[in-house]
Design a protein around this motif. Structure first.
Motif, PDB file in Angstrom:
ATOM      1  N   THR A  89       2.913   8.566   1.509  1.00  0.00           N
ATOM      2  CA  THR A  89       2.018   7.752   0.937  1.00  0.00           C
ATOM      3  C   THR A  89       2.922   7.613  -0.363  1.00  0.00           C
ATOM      4  O   THR A  89       3.248   6.372  -0.860  1.00  0.00           O
ATOM      5  N   VAL A  90       3.883   8.925  -1.035  1.00  0.00           N
ATOM      6  CA  VAL A  90       4.734   8.635  -2.139  1.00  0.00           C
ATOM      7  C   VAL A  90       6.170   8.211  -1.713  1.00  0.00           C
ATOM      8  O   VAL A  90       6.965   7.722  -2.107  1.00  0.00           O
ATOM      9  N   PRO A 128       7.403   5.763   0.383  1.00  0.00           N
ATOM     10  CA  PRO A 128       7.843   3.950  -0.511  1.00  0.00           C
ATOM     11  C   PRO A 128       8.105   3.791  -2.228  1.00  0.00           C
ATOM     12  O   PRO A 128       9.094   3.613  -2.366  1.00  0.00           O
ATOM     13  N   PHE A 129       7.843   4.839  -2.491  1.00  0.00           N
ATOM     14  CA  PHE A 129       7.151   4.896  -3.732  1.00  0.00           C
ATOM     15  C   PHE A 129       8.827   5.605  -4.672  1.00  0.00           C
ATOM     16  O   PHE A 129       9.725   4.363  -5.570  1.00  0.00           O
ATOM     17  N   LEU A 130       9.384   6.719  -3.835  1.00  0.00           N
ATOM     18  CA  LEU A 130      10.531   7.328  -4.109  1.00  0.00           C
ATOM     19  C   LEU A 130      11.969   6.790  -4.137  1.00  0.00           C
ATOM     20  O   LEU A 130      12.882   6.758  -3.903  1.00  0.00           O
ATOM     21  N   GLY A 188      11.976   3.469  -3.082  1.00  0.00           N
ATOM     22  CA  GLY A 188      11.792   1.749  -3.352  1.00  0.00           C
ATOM     23  C   GLY A 188      11.991   1.139  -2.297  1.00  0.00           C
ATOM     24  O   GLY A 188      12.223  -0.520  -2.158  1.00  0.00           O
ATOM     25  N   THR A 189      10.860   0.833  -1.168  1.00  0.00           N
ATOM     26  CA  THR A 189      10.864   0.459  -0.168  1.00  0.00           C
ATOM     27  C   THR A 189       9.485   0.139  -0.804  1.00  0.00           C
ATOM     28  O   THR A 189       8.244   0.167  -1.571  1.00  0.00           O
ATOM     29  N   LYS A 190       8.656  -0.788   0.034  1.00  0.00           N
ATOM     30  CA  LYS A 190       7.161  -1.469   0.058  1.00  0.00           C
ATOM     31  C   LYS A 190       5.936  -0.268   0.507  1.00  0.00           C
ATOM     32  O   LYS A 190       6.486  -0.032   1.789  1.00  0.00           O
ATOM     33  N   PRO A 191       4.900  -0.684  -0.280  1.00  0.00           N
ATOM     34  CA  PRO A 191       4.307   0.870  -0.366  1.00  0.00           C
ATOM     35  C   PRO A 191       3.536   0.638   1.187  1.00  0.00           C
ATOM     36  O   PRO A 191       3.498  -0.421   1.534  1.00  0.00           O
ATOM     37  N   THR A 243      -3.485   0.604   1.234  1.00  0.00           N
ATOM     38  CA  THR A 243      -4.643   1.293   0.431  1.00  0.00           C
ATOM     39  C   THR A 243      -5.086   2.140   0.628  1.00  0.00           C
ATOM     40  O   THR A 243      -5.528   3.618   0.469  1.00  0.00           O
TER      41      THR A 243
END
Length: 82
Positions: free
Chosen positions: A34-35, A37-39, A41-44, A47
């Motif tokens: 889950t984390v 994509p944030f690191l 820079g891609t689409k999250p 939910t």
């Protein structure tokens, strides 16, 4: 005198501890996924993946319940052995 408990016998709470460890590990992997994509820079992710991350907490609680059950069984055994 040798202890009467066999080394390969399952004590009370052992299954809960193992199950909790497995659920915790699944939650940890879900958290990393889950984390990521944030690191990167891609689409999250959707939910529901954040909900799967909560399995870490659930696994921790289940394993904790197993530890408490094991401790209670040890206390009962110590009282009976007096």
């Amino acid at each position: 005198m040798r202890d009467k408990t066999q080394t390969n016998s399952a004590a009370p709470g052992d299954r809960l501890i193992r199950a909790g460890a497995i659920v915790f590990f699944i939650g940890a992997v879900a958290t990393l996924v889950t984390v990521a994509p944030f690191l990167l820079g891609t689409k999250p992710f959707p939910t529901y993946m954040f909900g799967l991350s909560m399995l870490m907490a659930v696994g921790f609680v289940v394993a904790g319940a197993g530890v408490l059950q094991s401790a209670a069984a040890g206390r009962r055994q110590a009282r009976a052995g007096r």
